[in-house]
Design an enzyme around this catalytic site. Structure first.
Site, PDB file in Angstrom:
ATOM      1  N   LYS A 283       0.879  -1.086   0.064  1.00 24.51           N
ATOM      2  CA  LYS A 283       0.183  -0.113  -0.095  1.00 24.51           C
ATOM      3  C   LYS A 283       1.086   1.239   0.030  1.00 24.51           C
ATOM      4  CE  LYS A 283      -4.416   1.526   1.922  1.00 24.51           C
ATOM      5  NZ  LYS A 283      -5.526   1.094   2.770  1.00 24.51           N
ATOM      6  N   GLU A 370     -19.784  -5.590   9.477  1.00 24.99           N
ATOM      7  CA  GLU A 370     -20.775  -4.713  10.352  1.00 24.99           C
ATOM      8  C   GLU A 370     -21.725  -5.513  11.123  1.00 24.99           C
ATOM      9  OE1 GLU A 370     -19.698  -3.977   7.312  1.00 24.99           O
ATOM     10  OE2 GLU A 370     -18.724  -1.960   7.520  1.00 24.99           O
ATOM     11  N   ARG A 398     -25.716  -1.757   6.567  1.00 26.71           N
ATOM     12  CA  ARG A 398     -25.223  -3.341   6.482  1.00 26.71           C
ATOM     13  C   ARG A 398     -25.953  -4.319   7.486  1.00 26.71           C
ATOM     14  NH1 ARG A 398     -20.272  -4.802   3.065  1.00 26.71           N
ATOM     15  NH2 ARG A 398     -21.003  -3.866   1.237  1.00 26.71           N
TER      16      ARG A 398
END
Ligand SMILES: Cc1ncc(C[n+]2csc(CCOP(=O)(O)OP(=O)(O)O)c2C)c(N)n1
Ligand SMILES: CC(=O)[C@@H](O)[C@H](O)COP(=O)(O)O
Ligand SMILES: [Mg+2]
Length: 630
Positions: A283, A370, A398
């Site tokens: 990243k 979630e 969600r």
């Protein structure tokens, strides 16, 4: 830092067709230019940089090998789609990204035929790509479909639901697992450990030779024997999990070795059935500040490209609501050792960094999960623990069933600290928290509050935490009006509104952050202004009282008008058989595109000027029908 040369290769790429004319040396040069371009571009606009720098080679290779847009690329989350946008005809518009009228920060179907699927929330890519792959099969079309998903997004239940389904089908689906060992913060959980084991295993040693590997869908007899032996020894072998699910696992390969990625993709594109290609990337690759701090550069405001230092503007100066929550949870945790804090992969954004450091044993980052975060909280609450789930409004969507079925139905004391309620600005409609007041207020047992300022936010958090049932405090992105925050943990009287200003004719009933603009407009109108504080229970006595001495009521909320707090007021009036002119100000029944939060609020008529003019117009139009009040 060098700027991108106007004669650069990148400036000649207007579509992937141009890309496919390049040789490998040129493609490698293009990768270098692309990084430079994105660093410069994002430094002046802000945006999601680190993930984009990490997927340069994968993006170029996919468009090089796949016949886009006929072949479909489905990006997961889509925060890594900048180079995809740049090479699909949107390079010149990159300076407008995430701004009003400009490019969206995520793929969007109506922005380009190359954006196969609209995203923003994570872990949808495999399901959507599978749908497209099945459709291709049913149409007798040989197009290829690839989902590009990160290791963080792979931790979500929906990704596994899709893998579980895809593995049983013959659809030509490629899943590219982009493994950089990072979510926004370091990735967590068993899957992350499993991926790490793959990399530390012996296959990693041959990773750099990935391009030389001849890919076969069917494992050789020797390979099968080796796997059986490793199983016997109780060892997990690379790719087993995905292979058990029915995928042909390929990798891991070095996702920055362009030749390896291109060669592998060429091979994989020939294979039929579900394929999983595991690429390993870094990243922030190629930009030291982002490699060293990928979390900061995940989503960043404007910065100096030379140093990576943030440059004003993007960073709020006052105390954000997130910060108010961050301070409160540490203080409350000191006061009550039953408190635990839970985040579904949003430690930084939700303000849990300090808590995680101060109370590591009472802190749970559950990954992008979630639904699990909420049922986990329910389980904890059953046993006398007091969970606080810190969650963005948009991501709470969600977990709606878990909230109803696991928490509210059992009346469990779980506090939801709901950040990014209402309009969120540059992330746009995928991330707007415009529906929470509507979808929460209809749930029995819920206590639902929206603070008008920072100090009220703290008091509401304490009120919700001390409440013997489910409670939610919903606050917006960014700073409040600048009210000093007390250090106590005092609570509010539940269901009691606060009259802030007494006026005549019109009463403004403000919910949450709309109070500031309501007060400004109320001054000019000489209107009564009430800080409603509670959406549920609503202060019905106050509402009824206001109808007795005003000609008109106006409700204000940073939420969809449909079913929101204003609707609660209307329902209450109807229940009490009261008719009075009533106007609802809030978010209209369409999605609000990306812009600054202030621009979005103005677009919805929620800034003080718009409120003032709208009420004046309403008064004029309704004058004949207004109730006479003597
Ligand atoms: C449902 C949902 N929850 C949380 C987020 C916030 N979010 C955006 S990107 C991200 C991390 C994704 O990690 P990964 O998929 O590995 O991609 P990377 O940034 O590492 O490239 C998170 C948690 C989201 N977009 N959607
Ligand atoms: C892509 C994504 O879902 C997150 O990175 C999100 O953009 C964060 O939003 P905030 O900037 O409001 O924390
Ligand atoms: Mg990742």
């Amino acid at each position: 830092m060098k700027t991108v040369d106007p004669n650069s290769l990148l400036n000649q790429i207007d579509s992937p067709a141009d890309l496919r004319l390049l040789d490998m040396a040129q493609l490698r040069a293009l990768a270098r230019e692309s990084r430079q371009f994105m660093i410069e571009s994002v430094s002046s606009t802000g945006g999601h940089l680190a993930a984009n720098l990490g997927t340069v080679e994968v993006t170029l290779a996919l468009h090089y090998v796949f016949n886009t847009p006929d072949d479909k690329l489905v990006w997961d989350v889509g925060h890594q789609s900048y180079l995809h946008k740049i090479i699909t005809g949107r390079r010149e518009q990159m300076s407008s990204i995430r701004q009003k009228g400009g490019l969206a920060g995520f793929p969007k179907r109506d922005e380009s035929p190359y954006d196969a699927f609209g995203v923003g929330h994570s872990s949808t890519s495999i399901s959507a790509a599978l749908g497209m792959a099945i459709a291709a099969t049913q149409e007798g079309n040989n197009r290829r479909v690839a989902a590009i998903i990160g290791d963080g997004a792979m931790t979500a239940g929906q990704a596994f639901e899709a893998l579980n389904h895809a593995g049983t089908l013959d659809a030509n689906l490629l899943v590219v697992l982009n493994d950089n060992d990072m979510s926004i913060s370091p990735n967590v959980g068993g899957l992350s450990n499993y991926l790490a084991r793959i990399l530390s295993g012996r296959t990693y040693a041959t990773m750099r030779e990935g391009s030389k590997k001849v890919l076969q869908k069917m494992p050789t007899v020797w390979e099968l024997a080796r796997r059986a032996e490793e199983h016997m020894k109780g060892m997990v072998i690379p790719g087993t999990l995905f292979e058990e699910l029915g995928f042909n696992y390929i990798g891991p390969i070095d996702g920055h070795d362009l030749d390896a990625v291109v060669t592998t993709l060429r091979n994989v594109r020939q294979l039929n059935g579900p394929q999983l290609l595991h690429v390993v990337t870094r990243k922030g690759k190629g930009y030291a500040p982002a490699e060293n701090n990928p979390c900061k550069f995940h989503g960043i405001g404007k910065f100096d490209p030379e140093t990576g230092e943030s440059q004003g503007g993007g960073t709020p100066t006052g105390k954000t609501y997130t910060r108010v929550f961050s301070d409160w949870i540490c203080d409350m945790a000191l006061a009550d050792d039953k408190l635990v804090g839970i985040t579904p992969a949003m430690r930084e954004g939700s303000g849990l960094v300090g808590f995680s450091e101060q109370f590591p044993d009472r802190y749970f980052d559950v990954g992008i999960a979630e639904q699990h975060s909420i049922t986990l909280a329910a389980g904890l609450a059953c046993e006398g623990i007091r969970p606080v789930v810190a969650i963005y409004s948009t991501f709470l969507q969600r977990a709606y069933d878990q909230l109803i079925h696991d928490v509210a139905l059992q009346n469990l004391p779980v506090l939801f600290a709901i950040d990014r309620g209402g309009l969120v600005g540059a992330d746009g409609p995928t991330h707007s928290g415009n529906f929470d007041l509507s979808f929460l207020r209809c749930i029995p047992n819920m206590l639902l509050m929206a603070p008008a300022d920072e100090n009220e936010c703290r008091k509401m958090l304490s009120t919700g935490f001390r409440h013997e049932g489910p409670a939610a405090v919903r606050y917006p992105r960014g700073t409040g009006p600048g009210v000093e925050v007390d250090s106590d943990l005092d609570t509010l009287e539940i269901g009691k509104a606060q009259v802030c200003r007494k006026g005549k004719d019109v009463a403004l009933l403000a919910f949450g952050s709309t109070l500031t603009a309501a007060l400004e407009a109320g001054e000019k109108l000489d209107a009564t202004v009430v800080n409603m504080r509670f959406i549920k229970p609503l202060d019905e006595a106050c509402v009824c009282e206001l109808t007795a001495n005003h000609r008109m009521l106006v409700t204000l909320e940073d939420n969809a008008i449909s079913g929101g707090a204003g609707s609660a007021v209307a329902e209450s009036l109807a229940a009490h058989d009261i008719t009075i002119p009533l106007t609802h100000l809030g978010i209209p029944d369409h999605f609000i595109e990306h812009a600054s939060r202030e621009e979005q609020l103005a677009e919805c008529g929620l800034d003080s000027d718009s409120i003032y003019h709208r009420i004046q117009r309403e008064l004029a139009a309704r004058i004949a029908t207004l109730r006479a009040v003597d």
